[in-house]
Design an enzyme around this catalytic site. Structure first.
Site, short mmCIF file in Angstrom:
data_model
loop_
_atom_site.label_atom_id
_atom_site.label_comp_id
_atom_site.label_asym_id
_atom_site.label_seq_id
_atom_site.Cartn_x
_atom_site.Cartn_y
_atom_site.Cartn_z
N CYS A 2 0.86 -1.16 0.09
CA CYS A 2 0.13 -0.08 0.02
C CYS A 2 0.93 1.20 0.06
O CYS A 2 1.93 1.30 0.49
CB CYS A 2 -0.96 0.19 1.21
SG CYS A 2 -2.05 -1.27 1.52
N ARG A 27 4.01 -0.45 -4.90
CA ARG A 27 3.79 -0.91 -3.51
C ARG A 27 2.12 -1.82 -3.36
O ARG A 27 1.84 -2.32 -2.34
CB ARG A 27 3.44 0.18 -2.27
CG ARG A 27 4.89 1.11 -2.39
CD ARG A 27 4.78 2.26 -1.41
NE ARG A 27 4.71 1.83 -0.10
CZ ARG A 27 6.09 1.77 0.70
NH1 ARG A 27 7.00 2.20 0.12
NH2 ARG A 27 5.74 1.38 1.94
N TRP A 74 -2.69 -3.01 -1.43
CA TRP A 74 -2.21 -4.33 -1.70
C TRP A 74 -3.15 -4.77 -0.64
O TRP A 74 -2.82 -4.40 0.70
CB TRP A 74 -0.73 -4.46 -1.36
CG TRP A 74 -0.37 -5.82 -1.60
CD1 TRP A 74 -0.07 -6.55 -2.86
CD2 TRP A 74 -0.20 -6.94 -0.67
NE1 TRP A 74 0.21 -7.79 -2.71
CE2 TRP A 74 0.03 -8.27 -1.38
CE3 TRP A 74 -0.34 -7.14 0.68
CZ2 TRP A 74 0.50 -9.50 -0.67
CZ3 TRP A 74 -0.03 -8.13 1.41
CH2 TRP A 74 0.19 -9.31 0.74
N ASN A 98 -1.58 2.43 5.65
CA ASN A 98 -0.62 1.23 5.08
C ASN A 98 -0.23 0.48 6.36
O ASN A 98 0.45 1.21 7.33
CB ASN A 98 0.70 1.94 4.25
CG ASN A 98 1.79 0.82 4.29
OD1 ASN A 98 1.58 -0.31 3.81
ND2 ASN A 98 2.93 1.48 4.16
N GLY A 99 -0.46 -0.81 6.38
CA GLY A 99 -0.05 -1.78 7.46
C GLY A 99 -1.30 -2.56 7.75
O GLY A 99 -2.35 -2.75 7.06
N GLU A 479 17.19 -18.16 -7.32
CA GLU A 479 17.14 -16.82 -7.64
C GLU A 479 16.39 -16.83 -9.13
O GLU A 479 15.22 -16.19 -9.49
CB GLU A 479 18.08 -15.85 -7.62
CG GLU A 479 17.87 -14.52 -8.06
CD GLU A 479 16.77 -13.81 -7.77
OE1 GLU A 479 16.20 -13.91 -6.57
OE2 GLU A 479 16.50 -12.58 -8.09
N LYS A 483 12.45 -15.53 -10.12
CA LYS A 483 12.29 -14.39 -11.06
C LYS A 483 11.40 -15.19 -12.13
O LYS A 483 10.31 -14.45 -12.52
CB LYS A 483 13.64 -14.18 -12.08
CG LYS A 483 14.59 -13.10 -11.17
CD LYS A 483 14.14 -12.01 -11.06
CE LYS A 483 13.28 -11.77 -9.65
NZ LYS A 483 14.25 -11.27 -8.64
N GLU A 486 7.92 -15.40 -10.62
CA GLU A 486 6.95 -14.35 -10.14
C GLU A 486 6.62 -13.37 -11.33
O GLU A 486 5.46 -12.69 -11.34
CB GLU A 486 7.61 -13.42 -9.05
CG GLU A 486 8.91 -12.75 -9.86
CD GLU A 486 9.78 -11.95 -8.48
OE1 GLU A 486 9.17 -11.54 -7.61
OE2 GLU A 486 10.92 -11.96 -8.34
N HIS A 502 17.77 -37.46 -6.39
CA HIS A 502 17.00 -37.68 -4.89
C HIS A 502 15.78 -37.38 -4.97
O HIS A 502 15.00 -37.25 -3.98
CB HIS A 502 17.64 -36.94 -3.68
CG HIS A 502 19.60 -37.43 -3.51
ND1 HIS A 502 19.68 -38.74 -3.07
CD2 HIS A 502 20.57 -36.73 -3.94
CE1 HIS A 502 20.90 -38.77 -3.15
NE2 HIS A 502 21.56 -37.36 -3.48
N LYS A 602 6.03 -4.42 -4.11
CA LYS A 602 7.40 -4.39 -3.87
C LYS A 602 8.11 -4.33 -2.39
O LYS A 602 8.98 -4.90 -2.18
CB LYS A 602 7.62 -2.99 -4.51
CG LYS A 602 9.12 -2.57 -4.63
CD LYS A 602 9.79 -3.35 -5.63
CE LYS A 602 11.31 -3.31 -5.62
NZ LYS A 602 11.96 -4.25 -6.54
#
Ligand code: F6R
Length: 607
Positions: A2, A27, A74, A98-99, A479, A483, A486, A502, A602
């Site tokens: 947010c 955000r 968000w 925000n929170g 990584e 990438k 996402e 395995h 983000k």
């Protein structure tokens, strides 16, 4: 998570609020909304989905007024519907948040007992309802906001706007960042300085527990104890506030391409003028006296830490533990004397990483952090914060921050190796020389862009992908898979090459692309054996290696990408580039939203 903004302006604020929200959209982008006060009247517009939907709405239903607040969401509590979109409003009060308000159920029950019902599924609406309630009991707007804030548990950055108060904003910070911008006869509130950059470069950062009462001519801040607080005004660098795509189609493409220059900037910052010495602040702890390093981070930053573990252990002989912040904070791990705690975060606001840092605060001698945002909470709560100097990273998928984190962490590992007498001068000089050449090596690697785009087009038709790596390349495989998944939504997993047999080898058939990242180093022959095992089962190998590796791998490999030669110790930084480009071009080929992939944000300021 947010973004919030507030403006007390000299001009109509709706377009200014939308412009600021555009800079905060990284955000969160589930919904957006603004509220303004015009002729003493409070009104709002809200729209589900991206900001552009709100812009469209405002064309048909404009909002007048020179005072306003805005929000890009968000979703945490409640689905991304118009009713749940901010600003939330009750009577004369509008608020953006925000929170997470953790005690909103108790507050809601208390309000219900007073006959006040709620209309949305959000925690934030409770803030507006409670403030309104206090105002009906005779409190003025600022006092009612203060009284409400005193009741809140959880994390918040809040900004209030009131009916009939065109020259007042109340802002509060606890657990989520908040900046106040100073203009000429205008004042601004924003989740970060970037949002406010077109309006002002004079910024006051609120501290934890601060409440700010803002008018066009004044700013009054009180701290968590209710005392008047004197917070400094800083001038932010315009460069760090640049958020244009510089001719690229996406921020992610721009940020990938920027890597040679930002890594160059980080190297100039941390190397002496002749490039032969590592320059760190005098307050840097002495690695010779440290017995253990504990590194904590989330997501991509966690993979940077995993990579650094190999460096610190191999180069400096320093035992390292690496933890995912959300696990570390609740596991309550014992911290032995002589431990140095190191936290890595691009945003510096990740809630779990911050909580892990706070857990360590009284348990270790020094809290060290490696951050991109210098004014962030993690930077400010560390004893020493080392900037990675990547510049603003807007694409939700981290790229240049990752390679800059790696660069700074490698320099720290080299410093540790030197301090502990584990590296001789020649080897140190060799690695530093390769590091100085890294920006130019990365530029050479960028020439593979077109080839990777062609491979990515083929990869984009797959439903799954497997990444393999050994040693230093294993964290990079993780990584690479992150990438790809996402931004392209292709299901991707990563394994240490030696783990294949395995279990995961059961997944191999002719529909499974297997991306192997392996420079021709001491472990390469073992990786070749693993590739043979994949190819024998019909798996399609994309090998990213150097010319010698590609020649050694022989026939049967589906695709190859040939990378420039590099000292193997630096290979994770160089090989991050093709991993990023592969994900980027695959996502573009699939037509997904590269810079704002679904469900993500983000800056993860909630746990
Ligand atoms: C992935 C990505 C995330 C972040 C993670 C931590 O591309 O960007 O996994 O790395 O959310 O964020 P910071 O580094 O801001 O703490």
């Amino acid at each position: 998570m947010c973004g919030i903004v507030g403006v007390l302006g000299e001009h109509e604020v709706a377009p200014i609020l939308v412009e600021a929200l555009k800079r905060l959209e990284y955000r969160g982008y589930d919904s957006a909304g603004i509220a303004t006060v015009s002729n003493g009247h409070l009104d709002r517009r809200r729209a589900v989905g991206k900001l552009v939907n709100l812009s469209d709405l405002l064309v048909h239903q404009p909002l007048a007024g020179k005072a306003g607040i805005g929000h890009t969401r968000w979703a945490t509590h409640g689905a991304p519907t118009e009713a749940n979109a901010h600003p939330h409003k009750s009577g004369p009060v509008a608020v953006v948040h925000n929170g997470i308000i953790e005690n909103y159920r108790e507050l809601r029950a208390e309000l219900a007992a007073a006959g006040i019902g709620h209309e949305t599924d959000t925690d934030t609406e409770t803030v507006a309802l409670l403030t309104h309630h206090y105002m009906t009991q005779g409190m003025d707007a600022a006092s009612a906001a203060r009284a409400t804030i005193a009741r809140l548990e959880g994390a918040y950055a809040l900004c209030f706007l009131f009916d009939g108060e065109p020259d007042l904003l109340v802002a509060a910070r606890k657990g989520s960042p908040l900046a106040i911008g100073h203009g000429a006869g205008e004042m601004f509130v924003g989740s970060d300085a970037i949002a406010l950059a077109p309006m002002t470069d004079s910024i006051t950062y609120l501290e934890e527990g601060d409440i700010a009462v803002v008018t066009r001519q004044s700013l009054t801040i009180t701290d968590a104890q209710g005392r008047l607080a004197n917070r400094s005004v800083k001038t932010i660098e315009i460069d760090s506030a640049r958020v244009d795509k510089a001719g690229h189609k996406h921020f992610m493409a721009k940020e990938i391409a920027e890597q040679p220059s930002v890594i160059g900037a980080a190297l100039s910052h941390y190397l002496s003028a002749d490039g032969r010495n590592i320059v760190l602040p005098d307050t840097m702890p002495d690695f010779a006296t440290i017995s253990r390093l504990t590194m904590v981070a989330c997501g991509t930053a966690y993979y940077a830490c995993l990579t650094a573990k190999y460096w610190f252990e191999r180069l400096a002989g320093l035992p390292v533990e690496v933890d995912i912040a959300s696990e570390f904070r609740y596991r309550e791990p014992p911290i032995t004397p002589g431990t140095l705690a190191l936290f890595v975060s691009q945003s510096g606001e990740t809630a779990d990483t911050l909580a892990a840092l706070r857990y360590c605060t009284d348990r270790v001698d020094t809290i060290l952090s490696v951050v991109n945002v210098a004014e962030s909470s993690i930077a400010r709560e560390s004893d020493l914060a080392l900037p990675i100097l990547a510049g603003a990273e807007i694409g939700v998928a981290s790229t240049k921050a990752f390679t800059c984190q790696l660069t700074v962490l490698l320099l720290l590992a080299l410093r540790a190796a030197h301090a502990r007498g584990q590296i001789d001068d020649d080897r140190l000089a060799d690695i530093l020389s390769s590091l100085r050449a890294l920006p130019s090596t990365l530029n050479t690697a960028m020439e593979r862009n077109t080839q990777i785009r062609i491979v990515a087009r083929q990869l984009s038709t797959s439903e799954n992908a497997l990444f393999l790596g050994r040693g230093l390349m294993y964290p990079l495989a993780l990584e690479g898979a992150l990438k790809l998944k996402e931004i392209s939504y292709i299901h991707a997993e990563a394994y240490a090459s030696g783990e294949l047999k395995h279990g995961p080898i059961a997944l191999i058939d002719d529909t499974m692309p297997v991306i192997v990242m392996a420079p021709c180093d001491a472990l390469f022959d073992k990786t070749v054996s693993n590739m043979q095992e994949v190819m024998a089962r019909g798996g399609r190998i994309l090998l990213i290696s150097d010319a010698r590796g590609i020649a050694t791998a022989g026939d049967g490999v589906w695709q190859t990408v040939s990378m420039p030669d590099i000292d193997p110790i630096l290979s994770p930084i160089l090989y991050a580039l093709p991993a990023q480009l592969l994900a980027y071009h695959t996502a573009v080929a699939k037509g997904t939203d590269v810079d704002q992939p679904r469900n993500l944000a983000k800056s993860v300021t909630v746990e």
